[in-house]
Design a protein around this motif. Structure first.
Motif, PDB file in Angstrom:
ATOM      1  N   GLU A 133       0.730  -1.219  -0.117  1.00  0.00           N
ATOM      2  CA  GLU A 133      -0.131  -0.152   0.137  1.00  0.00           C
ATOM      3  C   GLU A 133       0.804   1.249  -0.047  1.00  0.00           C
ATOM      4  O   GLU A 133       0.418   2.137  -0.697  1.00  0.00           O
ATOM      5  CB  GLU A 133      -1.022   0.015   1.195  1.00  0.00           C
ATOM      6  N   ARG A 134       1.966   1.240   0.769  1.00  0.00           N
ATOM      7  CA  ARG A 134       2.870   2.400   0.767  1.00  0.00           C
ATOM      8  C   ARG A 134       3.609   2.387  -0.557  1.00  0.00           C
ATOM      9  O   ARG A 134       3.319   3.841  -1.133  1.00  0.00           O
ATOM     10  CB  ARG A 134       4.025   1.992   1.598  1.00  0.00           C
ATOM     11  N   HIS A 135       3.736   1.540  -1.352  1.00  0.00           N
ATOM     12  CA  HIS A 135       4.465   1.622  -2.648  1.00  0.00           C
ATOM     13  C   HIS A 135       3.418   2.444  -3.446  1.00  0.00           C
ATOM     14  O   HIS A 135       3.217   3.226  -4.363  1.00  0.00           O
ATOM     15  CB  HIS A 135       4.693   0.438  -3.351  1.00  0.00           C
ATOM     16  N   LEU A 136       1.873   1.648  -3.427  1.00  0.00           N
ATOM     17  CA  LEU A 136       1.000   2.319  -4.480  1.00  0.00           C
ATOM     18  C   LEU A 136       0.619   3.783  -4.110  1.00  0.00           C
ATOM     19  O   LEU A 136       0.219   4.439  -4.914  1.00  0.00           O
ATOM     20  CB  LEU A 136      -0.263   1.441  -4.142  1.00  0.00           C
ATOM     21  N   GLY A 137       0.631   4.083  -2.671  1.00  0.00           N
ATOM     22  CA  GLY A 137       0.414   5.561  -2.357  1.00  0.00           C
ATOM     23  C   GLY A 137       1.430   6.475  -3.178  1.00  0.00           C
ATOM     24  O   GLY A 137       1.233   7.797  -3.140  1.00  0.00           O
ATOM     25  N   GLU A 138       2.697   5.921  -3.554  1.00  0.00           N
ATOM     26  CA  GLU A 138       3.441   6.668  -4.068  1.00  0.00           C
ATOM     27  C   GLU A 138       3.713   6.756  -5.658  1.00  0.00           C
ATOM     28  O   GLU A 138       4.652   7.274  -6.274  1.00  0.00           O
ATOM     29  CB  GLU A 138       4.860   6.486  -3.455  1.00  0.00           C
ATOM     30  N   CYS A 139       3.119   5.523  -6.214  1.00  0.00           N
ATOM     31  CA  CYS A 139       3.284   5.221  -7.536  1.00  0.00           C
ATOM     32  C   CYS A 139       2.077   5.151  -8.390  1.00  0.00           C
ATOM     33  O   CYS A 139       1.325   4.473  -8.175  1.00  0.00           O
ATOM     34  CB  CYS A 139       4.061   3.912  -7.586  1.00  0.00           C
ATOM     35  N   ASP A 140       2.010   6.349  -9.285  1.00  0.00           N
ATOM     36  CA  ASP A 140       0.881   6.156 -10.034  1.00  0.00           C
ATOM     37  C   ASP A 140       0.619   5.014 -10.909  1.00  0.00           C
ATOM     38  O   ASP A 140      -0.450   4.661 -11.230  1.00  0.00           O
ATOM     39  CB  ASP A 140       0.835   7.627 -10.718  1.00  0.00           C
ATOM     40  N   GLY A 141       1.773   4.556 -11.514  1.00  0.00           N
ATOM     41  CA  GLY A 141       1.621   3.585 -12.524  1.00  0.00           C
ATOM     42  C   GLY A 141       1.222   2.222 -11.723  1.00  0.00           C
ATOM     43  O   GLY A 141       0.301   1.568 -12.235  1.00  0.00           O
ATOM     44  N   CYS A 142       1.547   2.004 -10.548  1.00  0.00           N
ATOM     45  CA  CYS A 142       1.087   0.677  -9.888  1.00  0.00           C
ATOM     46  C   CYS A 142      -0.339   1.172  -9.512  1.00  0.00           C
ATOM     47  O   CYS A 142      -1.192  -0.146  -9.538  1.00  0.00           O
ATOM     48  CB  CYS A 142       2.279   0.433  -8.456  1.00  0.00           C
ATOM     49  N   GLU A 143      -0.510   2.209  -8.918  1.00  0.00           N
ATOM     50  CA  GLU A 143      -2.019   2.519  -8.693  1.00  0.00           C
ATOM     51  C   GLU A 143      -2.925   2.150  -9.724  1.00  0.00           C
ATOM     52  O   GLU A 143      -3.877   1.606  -9.534  1.00  0.00           O
ATOM     53  CB  GLU A 143      -2.182   3.981  -8.174  1.00  0.00           C
ATOM     54  N   GLU A 144      -2.441   2.803 -10.981  1.00  0.00           N
ATOM     55  CA  GLU A 144      -3.366   2.655 -12.040  1.00  0.00           C
ATOM     56  C   GLU A 144      -3.508   1.141 -12.407  1.00  0.00           C
ATOM     57  O   GLU A 144      -4.490   0.509 -12.639  1.00  0.00           O
ATOM     58  CB  GLU A 144      -2.780   3.307 -13.457  1.00  0.00           C
TER      59      GLU A 144
END
Lengths: 199, 97
Positions: free
Chosen positions: B37-48
């Motif tokens: 979740e921390r990574h996703l909070g900082e990474c638009d590509g992974c969030e998408e």
């Protein structure tokens, strides 16, 4: 929207009473999913149709043994999987975690970051993709998945079964089921992304 | 800031993408889930990417059942009548009726 399988018990009662309309209803609900599931075990659609038909015969004869411990659908699918395995016996019984692992690592830099981040999908993507024509394209994509992935994606995501039910039906561990689900979903997502680029 | 950079370096996008299904299935340990979740909070590509996987699953669940071909329906109705007649005959043989 109706929850799949929730009113099956009433239909089973009517089936036991010999109600042909109830039979038409369960056939409409489950015949095509059964044929699709059987297709992942046997070489030809015609064989899958036969397996599904045999399953209906076995289910009707065995209705007295259905106790409602699982859903009617899961009970039906279990009969089908047994028969499909027998019909497709030439295929190895153990489920191989077949590769390749979807799109390869070329999506990432050597350091593991996105080489090119995924292009954002529009908000109305579901409406666009569920439109007639495209929905059948999605099913075609699912049909091209390697068999073990296809079974898991079909049962979990298309039919909406619980992971425990799917593991039991297919004789998979939870971990293996997740690997297959991951690979299958990854491929479907990739196909959808390609589809969206064309639209 | 330094800490979160470390976290982000800790989990690469490739790692996050590999964990997407385990995340959606609720199969990650609390600490891995937090890292994810921390990574996703900082990474638009992974969030998408996560969003697209969720949309993919939603879409698969929205597929309408294909109609059964009329010939197949007809054949199965025949199967139904045959099995029911058979059961009735067995019933009669046992002298239940």
């Amino acid at each position: 929207m109706s929850v799949p399988g929730h009113d099956d018990l009433a239909l089973v009662e009517r089936l036991r009473a010999g109600d042909e309309a109830a039979f038409s209803e369960v056939v409409r609900r489950y015949h095509e999913p059964m044929v699709r599931l059987a297709s992942s075990f046997v070489p030809a659609r015609a064989v899958a149709e036969e397996v599904a038909q045999d399953t209906w015969v076995a289910a009707l004869r065995g209705l007295g043994r259905f106790e409602g411990r699982s859903s009617f659908r899961t009970w039906l699918f279990a009969i089908l999987v047994n028969r499909a395995k027998t019909a497709g016996a030439r295929e190895p019984r153990t489920v191989a975690l077949e590769g390749p692992d979807g799109p390869g690592d070329e999506r990432f830099t050597p350091g593991g970051a996105w080489a090119e981040p995924p292009a954002p999908w529009p908000d109305d993507v579901i409406e666009r993709l569920v439109a007639p024509g495209l929905a059948s394209r999605v099913l075609e994509v699912v049909a091209t998945l390697p068999p073990a992935q296809r079974r898991v994606v079909t049962l979990r995501d298309v039919e909406g079964l619980e992971s425990g039910e799917v593991c039991e039906l297919l004789g998979l561990t939870e971990g293996n089921q997740r690997v297959l689900l991951h690979r299958g979903r990854t491929r479907v997502r990739q196909a959808l992304a390609a589809e969206l680029e064309e639209v | 800031m330094r800490v979160s950079t470390l976290w982000r370096r800790d989990l690469s996008c490739r790692d996050a993408v590999r964990l997407v299904t385990d995340y959606l299935e609720g199969a990650l340990s609390a600490s891995r889930r937090a890292r994810f979740e921390r990574h996703l909070g900082e990474c638009d590509g992974c969030e998408e990417y996560l969003r697209e996987m969720q949309l993919t699953v939603a879409l698969l669940g929205r597929l309408e059942p294909t109609d059964v071909r009329p010939e197949a329906l007809e054949a199965l109705a025949g199967v139904f009548r045959a099995v029911m007649a058979e059961e009735q005959a067995e019933h009669d043989d046992r002298g239940d009726r």
